[in-house]
Design an enzyme around this catalytic site. Structure first.
Site, PDB file in Angstrom:
ATOM      1  N   ALA A 229      28.659  43.916 -33.097  1.00 38.64           N
ATOM      2  CA  ALA A 229      29.214  44.140 -31.752  1.00 38.64           C
ATOM      3  C   ALA A 229      30.509  44.930 -31.898  1.00 38.64           C
ATOM      4  O   ALA A 229      31.017  45.103 -33.011  1.00 38.64           O
ATOM      5  CB  ALA A 229      29.494  42.808 -31.065  1.00 38.64           C
ATOM      6  N   LYS A 230      31.043  45.410 -30.823  1.00 37.95           N
ATOM      7  CA  LYS A 230      32.353  46.077 -30.821  1.00 37.95           C
ATOM      8  C   LYS A 230      32.849  46.109 -29.394  1.00 37.95           C
ATOM      9  O   LYS A 230      32.046  46.106 -28.446  1.00 37.95           O
ATOM     10  CB  LYS A 230      32.209  47.506 -31.332  1.00 37.95           C
ATOM     11  CG  LYS A 230      33.493  48.091 -31.872  1.00 37.95           C
ATOM     12  CD  LYS A 230      33.740  47.612 -33.284  1.00 37.95           C
ATOM     13  CE  LYS A 230      34.950  48.229 -33.913  1.00 37.95           C
ATOM     14  NZ  LYS A 230      35.062  47.856 -35.320  1.00 37.95           N
ATOM     15  N   GLY A 231      34.160  46.148 -29.215  1.00 38.02           N
ATOM     16  CA  GLY A 231      34.672  46.178 -27.859  1.00 38.02           C
ATOM     17  C   GLY A 231      36.021  46.852 -27.800  1.00 38.02           C
ATOM     18  O   GLY A 231      36.609  47.207 -28.827  1.00 38.02           O
TER      19      GLY A 231
ATOM     20  N   ASP B 266      41.193  44.991 -34.307  1.00 33.72           N
ATOM     21  CA  ASP B 266      40.812  46.368 -34.618  1.00 33.72           C
ATOM     22  C   ASP B 266      42.027  47.219 -34.244  1.00 33.72           C
ATOM     23  O   ASP B 266      43.125  46.685 -34.049  1.00 33.72           O
ATOM     24  CB  ASP B 266      39.568  46.726 -33.781  1.00 33.72           C
ATOM     25  CG  ASP B 266      38.786  47.891 -34.337  1.00 33.72           C
ATOM     26  OD1 ASP B 266      37.852  47.662 -35.105  1.00 33.72           O
ATOM     27  OD2 ASP B 266      39.101  49.047 -33.994  1.00 33.72           O
TER      28      ASP B 266
ATOM     29  N   VAL C 182      30.189  45.869 -26.418  1.00 35.71           N
ATOM     30  CA  VAL C 182      28.812  46.262 -26.714  1.00 35.71           C
ATOM     31  C   VAL C 182      28.270  45.297 -27.756  1.00 35.71           C
ATOM     32  O   VAL C 182      28.854  45.130 -28.830  1.00 35.71           O
ATOM     33  CB  VAL C 182      28.732  47.716 -27.242  1.00 35.71           C
ATOM     34  CG1 VAL C 182      27.300  48.061 -27.629  1.00 35.71           C
ATOM     35  CG2 VAL C 182      29.238  48.689 -26.193  1.00 35.71           C
TER      36      VAL C 182
END
Ligand code: NAD
Length: 422
Positions: free
Chosen positions: A101-103, A142, A56
């Site tokens: 962002a992050k995924g 992460d 995202v």
């Protein structure tokens, strides 16, 4: 409450005093891009494995997007969405030139071999390499991922685009990782504790700290606080909680946890329930493990005057409102745990300049950035007579809104950077 609801709640609470306007508010809340891909690999037993991967990209008005990549059996798209927007506000508060962002990939790293994890990672890069990059979107480790995962990403991405260590941060030192990255979040938390206690004329050496989580963030925060002379009286992790009113020997505890996989049974301590960490006798509480742990259920029993949010989203909005009303001081996650992304930024800068910084320089620059942000948040909180979280969100939203407007809100697709490879 869903993760995205909490983020949107804090966003709106801050935005309503900023007069951002509903048009810009809509733009700032919606993610720019949500990508879902399938990573199909051959498992070690010869069968096919399909794993869904997400990225995202929330906002890039202040620079390329930045955020972690997690491997977990239940990667929840709503949570990824919320964490992506939190990254936008975090990088803006930190005043580093990034968006958010992050995924994640839906997989259980504990049930996959090293070789399978490598194949999944490379397959994910094959699918998304044209939307990540040093000027587009820069992933980092992460939950469930680490420096090895980042090394595989560099290698796979470089097959398409040439040697590009700046495509990710949190790499091994040998591949362009930065000195001080591993301990950066805990170090940043220690700088915050020092600054806020000074503001309240409290002596760090007689201040009692309680920490939930003794992983990367919690253990480094504990070590730096201990080194500065603070008394870490309680720690809790998955195995349970420990308390000693005279302070724990943190260096010894580090060794103990390495050998015993948890804090339970550490000598010369009273055993407490893991959840009792929130209500134990202390001045500073540092939640550094999970989200949604300070809630309506325990908020009335919290004795600490200060809550420094090491974890992302540890305080529910209802508990936040109550605790602020009764005079507690909450240092919000988007600032308190920004040390990690600040040193990620230093890593990216070093990669781009092809120049290495010494640890002393990394720590000095980190301290300067943390204290600059703290001063600005404090100033806004005093000026607008609000709590630190609202002030931090206001600082972040106004920076992102200003950049968005300057870049031209009227153009369609106004703030997507074009991929140089598309
Ligand atoms: P980690 O996996 O290294 O450590 C997590 C710790 O929490 C472990 O000690 C574990 O035992 C403990 N824990 C898990 N469940 C628990 C429970 N139910 N009760 C008590 N303790 C429990 O994770 P981390 O990297 O230290 O991250 C911790 C938090 O900080 C997460 O919310 C993460 O998103 C956030 N964060 C991490 C960084 C970073 O640089 N690592 C940066 C910003 C924010």
């Amino acid at each position: 409450m869903r993760a995205s609801e909490a983020t949107n709640y804090y966003f709106r609470r801050a935005a309503k005093h900023l007069h951002v306007g509903s048009r810009l508010e809509t733009v700032l809340m919606a993610p720019r891009r949500e990508v879902k891909v399938e990573c199909v690999i051959t498992l070690d037993n010869g069968e096919l494995g399909c794993f869904s991967g997400f990225r995202v990209q929330h906002d890039n008005s202040r620079g390329p997007m930045k955020g972690g990549l997690r491997y977990h059996p239940e990667v929840d798209p709503d949570e990824v969405n919320s964490l992506a927007s939190l990254m936008t506000w975090k990088t803006a508060v930190a005043n580093i030139p990034y968006g958010g962002a992050k995924g994640g990939i839906s997989c259980d790293p504990s049930k996959l071999s090293h070789a399978e994890l490598q194949r999944i990672t490379r397959s994910f890069v094959d699918e998304i390499h044209d939307i990540i990059g040093p000027g587009l979107d820069i992933p980092a480790p992460d939950m469930g991922t680490n420096s090895q995962t980042m090394a595989w990403i560099v290698d796979q991405y470089s097959k398409y685009h040439g040697w590009t260590p700046a495509v990710v941060t949190g790499k091994p030192i040998e591949l362009g990782g930065s000195e001080g990255r591993e301990q950066a979040t805990g170090q940043g938390i220690a700088f915050v504790c020092e600054a806020i206690l000074e503001d309240y004329s409290m002596d760090l050496k007689t201040t009692k700290f309680a920490i939930q989580g003794f992983g990367n963030v919690g253990s480094w925060a504990a070590q730096f606080i201990h080194q500065m002379g603070g008394k870490v009286v309680a720690v809790a992790d998955l195995t349970g909680g420990i308390y000693n009113a005279d302070g724990l020997d943190v260096a010894h505890l580090m060794r103990y946890v390495r050998e015993n996989n948890g804090v339970k049974g550490f000598p010369d301590t009273v055993e407490i329930a893991a959840d009792a960490i929130f209500t134990c006798d202390c001045d500073v509480l540092i939640p550094a493990a999970l989200g949604n742990v300070i809630t309506e259920e325990n908020m009335k029993d919290i004795k600490a005057k200060f809550i420094i949010e090491g974890a992302n989203g540890p305080t529910t909005p209802a508990a936040d409102e109550y605790l602020i009303k009764i005079g507690k001081v909450i240092v919000p996650d988007i600032f308190a745990n920004a040390g990690g992304v600040m040193v990620s930024y230093f890593e990216w800068v070093q990669n781009i300049q092809q120049f290495r910084w010494r640890l002393e320089r990394v720590n000095l620059e980190l301290k300067l950035l943390m204290l600059d942000s703290y001063k600005e948040i404090k100033h806004l909180a005093q000026q607008n007579e609000c709590d630190l979280r609202t002030a931090a969100f206001q600082l972040a939203i106004s920076r992102v809104a200003r950049a968005t407007s300057l870049r031209g809100l009227e153009n369609e697709g106004f703030c997507m950077l074009e991929s140089p490879h598309s």
